[in-house]
Design a protein around this motif. Structure first.
Motif, PDB file in Angstrom:
ATOM      1  N   SER A   1      -3.712   5.153   3.340  1.00 13.32           N
ATOM      2  CA  SER A   1      -5.073   4.838   3.780  1.00 13.32           C
ATOM      3  C   SER A   1      -6.053   4.901   2.613  1.00 13.32           C
ATOM      4  CB  SER A   1      -5.505   5.804   4.887  1.00 13.32           C
ATOM      5  OG  SER A   1      -5.528   7.138   4.413  1.00 13.32           O
ATOM      6  N   THR A   2      -5.804   5.801   1.668  1.00  9.10           N
ATOM      7  CA  THR A   2      -6.658   5.863   0.481  1.00  9.10           C
ATOM      8  C   THR A   2      -6.475   4.618  -0.376  1.00  9.10           C
ATOM      9  OG1 THR A   2      -6.559   8.274   0.459  1.00  9.10           O
ATOM     10  CG2 THR A   2      -7.220   7.207  -1.581  1.00  9.10           C
TER      11      THR A   2
ATOM     12  N   ASN B   1       0.824  -1.201   0.000  1.00  2.62           N
ATOM     13  CA  ASN B   1       0.000   0.000   0.000  1.00  2.62           C
ATOM     14  C   ASN B   1       0.863   1.258   0.000  1.00  2.62           C
ATOM     15  OD1 ASN B   1      -2.187  -1.672   0.083  1.00  2.62           O
ATOM     16  ND2 ASN B   1      -2.911  -1.047   2.097  1.00  2.62           N
ATOM     17  N   LYS B   2       1.964   1.237   0.778  1.00  2.00           N
ATOM     18  CA  LYS B   2       2.840   2.403   0.838  1.00  2.00           C
ATOM     19  C   LYS B   2       3.517   2.654  -0.503  1.00  2.00           C
ATOM     20  CE  LYS B   2       3.923   2.385   5.795  1.00  2.00           C
ATOM     21  NZ  LYS B   2       5.003   2.277   6.815  1.00  2.00           N
ATOM     22  N   GLU B   3       3.978   1.586  -1.147  1.00  2.93           N
ATOM     23  CA  GLU B   3       4.645   1.748  -2.441  1.00  2.93           C
ATOM     24  C   GLU B   3       3.664   2.266  -3.496  1.00  2.93           C
ATOM     25  OE1 GLU B   3       8.058  -1.754  -2.171  1.00  2.93           O
ATOM     26  OE2 GLU B   3       5.988  -2.288  -2.669  1.00  2.93           O
ATOM     27  N   ALA B   4       2.461   1.699  -3.514  1.00  2.99           N
ATOM     28  CA  ALA B   4       1.455   2.161  -4.475  1.00  2.99           C
ATOM     29  C   ALA B   4       1.080   3.617  -4.206  1.00  2.99           C
ATOM     30  CB  ALA B   4       0.213   1.275  -4.398  1.00  2.99           C
ATOM     31  N   ALA B   5       0.959   3.968  -2.926  1.00  7.34           N
ATOM     32  CA  ALA B   5       0.600   5.341  -2.570  1.00  7.34           C
ATOM     33  C   ALA B   5       1.668   6.325  -3.034  1.00  7.34           C
ATOM     34  CB  ALA B   5       0.405   5.446  -1.057  1.00  7.34           C
ATOM     35  N   ARG B   6       2.929   5.931  -2.891  1.00  7.49           N
ATOM     36  CA  ARG B   6       4.018   6.820  -3.301  1.00  7.49           C
ATOM     37  C   ARG B   6       3.986   7.057  -4.806  1.00  7.49           C
ATOM     38  NH1 ARG B   6       7.717   4.110  -1.322  1.00  7.49           N
ATOM     39  NH2 ARG B   6       8.490   3.038  -3.178  1.00  7.49           N
TER      40      ARG B   6
END
Length: 502
Positions: free
Chosen positions: A471-472, A459-464
């Motif tokens: 959270s989105t 999730n963190k990698e995709a968010a970056r």
């Protein structure tokens, strides 16, 4: 670093899905797809290539002994053939726990893990959940009976409630699971130990893995069954009988998608290679029959890859000599599939030439320009281009211009056919076919999130990458799971590919 195209020892697998090319998906009978997936499962679990076939014969005997009718016996055969169909999806988890997903699971099946092995219920349960969800989804995609799908969704449950993922017990577990588990134990333990030892172990598992009375009855017959299996020179032809596997047609892409769950950064690779190859072959003027064979070969070329541990494929440094010996066997096992599954003999033979090079430096046969035909040359160029244009664990994706320049350089050095490279580059530029139409089940943002998590990103990698908050991303993932009716990323990836979303 693993090389992307063969220059001094071989080529690595790769890549991600692309929505720049149309989907050209040939069909095969469900029976053929089941046999291919059985072979993929055997290789993934470190088993000989006919293990699932043997287990299916034994599962039919167990079901018959327990009073099952023709349909129940057929369901037992199908579950036994497909019980490993979720094992590519959790290969990374087993590689993390055991160091070698293939060798580690082979030792697990023959009860040979060391006493200090790290497997516990808490770390096995998530892997079993992934396996069972994907296996059940595969049965659904293949249009198999509901009883088969239910069996595969519970294939790791035990009679005493000690199984996974739901810790069902007794009659809560479908009977077909007991038939399949008993059959698998009989075959694997008799082959890796001896028949008397296997029967003692099966009796010992009675009351825990499967009902004790059923185990006792099977032990009384198993010696004769196993002896009969050893006398068989070929599998019985059951076509036209009540035990015949389903003959309706299914997309061959299901096989490619399932194979590539083993390495998330491979998601959609075989589809993209097949699409590139189809366009390039059309631009080159190949006859329709050769084009069709080429597309089918691209979709099954990864069969042998599953025989090699994730620890080799995920390595960020160049493979050592031992690694290369295993990598070179991958196309051998793809070729072997042709001998085991006659309906795909020609396609498997062509697929096994994907890593051959015109100067004879490829593998596994070391073929050269005298023996590599136009389809093989196009397939090699399409695979190399698709690999170069996708991110790897050890490098970022090349641009189209960079990939084109590198392939042209290697063609000039005698590795690739120059005309094949030019046709593939033209195909990648979009010549010769319209763009695909994507379905609207997910929003554009959800499709992008699915694409990112399908490649193994957190999730963190995709968010970056997407410049949104973790959270989105999590909210989008929950929505994707709800809309696709799944609970794991592997299952979402498989469904997303099957629906044309990624």
């Amino acid at each position: 670093m693993l090389p992307d195209t063969l220059s001094s020892g071989g080529a690595a697998p790769a890549t991600a899905a692309s929505d720049s090319l149309p989907s050209t998906v040939p069909m095969v009978s469900a029976a053929v797809a089941v046999h291919v997936l059985a072979l993929v499962g055997d290789l993934s679990m470190g088993q000989p290539p006919a293990q699932s076939q043997r287990a299916a014969c034994l599962a039919a005997q167990v079901a018959r002994l327990d009073g099952a009718g023709p349909q129940g016996i057929l369901h037992a055969r199908l579950v036994a053939l497909l019980r490993w169909s979720g094992c590519t999806a959790n290969a990374a988890g087993f590689a993390h726990l055991l160091g070698d997903d293939v060798g580690g699971r082979e030792a697990m099946l023959r009860q040979a893990l060391p006493p200090d092995h790290p497997l516990t219920f808490s770390n096995i349960e998530p892997l079993a959940r992934i396996h069972c969800e994907v296996a059940g989804d595969v049965a659904g995609m293949l249009g198999l009976p509901a009883e088969v799908e239910a069996g595969l969704r519970h294939v790791w449950e035990h009679y005493d409630g000690g199984g996974a993922p739901q810790q069902l017990r007794g009659e809560q577990v479908p009977a077909v699971v007991y038939y399949t588990t008993l059959a698998g134990d009989l075959d694997i333990l008799s082959r890796t130990h001896d028949v008397p030892g296997a029967l003692r172990m099966v009796r010992g598992f009675g009351g825990s893995k499967y009902p004790a009375p059923l185990a006792e009855r099977v032990v009384g017959q198993a010696g004769a069954w196993l002896a009969e299996l050893e006398r068989q020179e070929e599998w019985p032809d059951l076509s036209g009988s009540a035990l015949a596997l389903p003959a309706h047609e299914v997309p061959l892409s299901i096989v490619a998608d399932l194979i590539e769950l083993k390495l998330p950064w491979l998601t959609g690779y075989s589809r993209r290679v097949s699409e590139l190859a189809a366009r390039a072959a059309a631009l080159a003027g190949l006859p329709a029959a050769q084009r069709d064979q080429l597309v089918r070969a691209a979709l099954i070329h990864g069969i042998g890859r599953v025989s090699v541990s994730n620890s080799v494929w995920e390595r960020a440094t160049r493979p050592d000599a031992a690694d290369w010996e295993r990598i070179r066997l991958a196309p051998y096992w793809t070729a072997r599939a042709g001998a085991l599954i006659p309906a795909l003999r020609a396609e498997a033979g062509l697929a096994s030439q994907l890593y051959e090079r015109l100067d004879g430096s490829g593998y596994f046969r070391g073929l050269d320009r005298e023996t590599l035909g136009h389809p093989a040359r196009l397939l090699a160029a399409a695979a190399a281009y698709a690999a170069l244009c996708a991110r790897r664990p050890w490098r970022e994706a090349l641009t189209a211009a960079e990939a084109t320049a590198l392939l042209a350089q290697q063609a000039a050095a005698g590795l690739f056919d120059g005309d094949a490279v030019r046709w593939v580059v033209a195909a990648a530029a979009g010549e010769g076919a319209p763009l695909p139409v994507r379905k609207g089940l997910l929003s554009e943002r959800e499709v992008e999130v699915l694409r990112r998590i399908s490649l193994g990103e957190s999730n963190k990698e995709a968010a970056r990458v997407m410049q949104i908050s973790p959270s989105t991303v999590r909210t989008h993932v929950e929505s994707i799971f709800r809309k696709l009716q799944c609970s794991t990323r592997a299952a979402a990836t498989l469904k997303g590919l099957n629906l044309g979303l990624i």
